[in-house]
Scaffold this active site. Structure first.
Site, short mmCIF file in Angstrom:
data_model
loop_
_atom_site.label_atom_id
_atom_site.label_comp_id
_atom_site.label_asym_id
_atom_site.label_seq_id
_atom_site.Cartn_x
_atom_site.Cartn_y
_atom_site.Cartn_z
CD GLU A 136 -3.53 -2.39 7.33
OE1 GLU A 136 -2.47 -2.67 6.79
OE2 GLU A 136 -4.11 -1.31 7.15
CE LYS A 196 -0.10 3.25 4.74
NZ LYS A 196 -0.07 3.36 6.19
CB SER A 256 5.10 -1.78 12.06
OG SER A 256 4.72 -0.43 12.28
CD GLU A 274 -2.91 5.57 6.62
OE1 GLU A 274 -2.86 5.62 5.37
OE2 GLU A 274 -2.02 5.02 7.31
CG ASN A 315 -1.71 1.21 1.44
OD1 ASN A 315 -1.82 2.02 0.52
ND2 ASN A 315 -2.29 1.37 2.62
N GLY A 334 2.44 2.26 10.85
CA GLY A 334 3.40 3.35 10.70
C GLY A 334 4.08 3.75 11.99
CG HIS A 364 -5.76 2.00 5.02
ND1 HIS A 364 -5.32 2.97 5.90
CD2 HIS A 364 -4.79 1.07 4.96
CE1 HIS A 364 -4.12 2.64 6.33
NE2 HIS A 364 -3.77 1.49 5.78
#
Ligand code: PGA
Length: 256
Positions: free
Chosen positions: A170, A12, A216, A100, A10, A176, A98
């Protein structure tokens, strides 16, 4: 049984067209020896980079994915992209929901479900993200949160369709942050997710559905994570932005 490993990068909001092309050119050399019967390798560039990456990976073992899709076919939805547009752009997979998108763009289980239905209708292969926030985990609410995301996000699907959906677990606190879930925590949670899928769609569907871990994941921890019974691959952010590291991660995942 044998669920095939799926590793998706991904990207991003990273990589211009030229940068994306360079990344997949390097990646193709690195993954030359991997057996496509053993692993699905997917890259998910930003929308504008799709067109640059597509011809480089066409006909190779690296597959093209997008990071979002709208539920309507067309219309007044500024900033959105339809499933038909993604199909035309050569996209095979699409990430939906996702964290985010949920955190910064108001994505809900309902919009996830609508996007999922549209993707499936167009013949795209969805990667649907679920996961709990740190305070939810610390408050002992992980299972409740995941159950709600699963029931809402996958509402209305039949078992045969659900079996082809990829779920990405996730934990938001691991994305991250460099703070990976331990293989034990990830496995325990993913076994719960599979059990929920079994409760809703039957044991056969749950056996088939692939569940990635994301947060991560990198070359150094991929092997131990993917070695877990209910972890069938990874959705990779930061570690997918550099070809040799991403290829090393894939080889570690396959060495499980
Ligand atoms: P990360 O991101 O690997 O950089 O933690 C994963 C993701 O958000 O998909």
């Amino acid at each position: 049984m044998g669920r095939k490993v799926i590793i998706a990068g991904n990207w991003k909001m990273n990589k211009t067209g030229a940068e994306g092309r360079a990344l997949v050119e390097a990646l193709l050399k690195e993954v030359a020896s991997f057996d496509p019967a053993e692993v699905d390798i997917v890259v998910c560039p930003p929308f504008t980079t799709l067109a640059e990456v597509r011809p480089v990976i066409a006909g190779t073992k690296v597959k093209l994915g997008a990071q979002n899709v709208h539920w309507e076919d067309h219309g007044a939805f500024t900033g959105e992209i339809s499933a038909a547009m993604l199909k035309e752009a050569g996209v095979e997979y699409v990430i939906i929901g996702h964290s985010e998108r949920r955190q910064y763009f108001g994505e809900t289980d309902e919009t996830v479900n609508r996007r999922l239905q549209a993707a499936l209708k167009a013949g795209l292969k969805p990667i649907v993200c679920i996961g709990e926030l740190l305070e939810e985990r610390e408050g002992g609410r992980t299972e409740e949160v995941l159950r709600k995301q699963i029931r809402g996000g996958f509402a209305g699907l039949d078992a045969a369709t659900m079996a082809g959906v990829v779920i990405a677990y996730e934990p938001v606190w691991a994305i991250g942050t460099g703070r990976t879930a331990t293989p034990q925590i990830a496995e325990e949670t993913q076994a719960f997710i599979r059990a929920e899928v079994a409760a809703l769609f039957g044991a056969d569907c749950a056996e088939k559905v692939r569940i990635q871990y994301g947060g991560s994941m990198k070359a150094a921890n991929a092997r131990e994570l993917v070695a877990q019974k209910d972890i069938d691959g990874g959705l990779i952010g930061g570690a997918a932005l550099e070809a040799s590291g991403f290829a090393k991660l894939i080889s570690e995942a396959l060495a499980k």
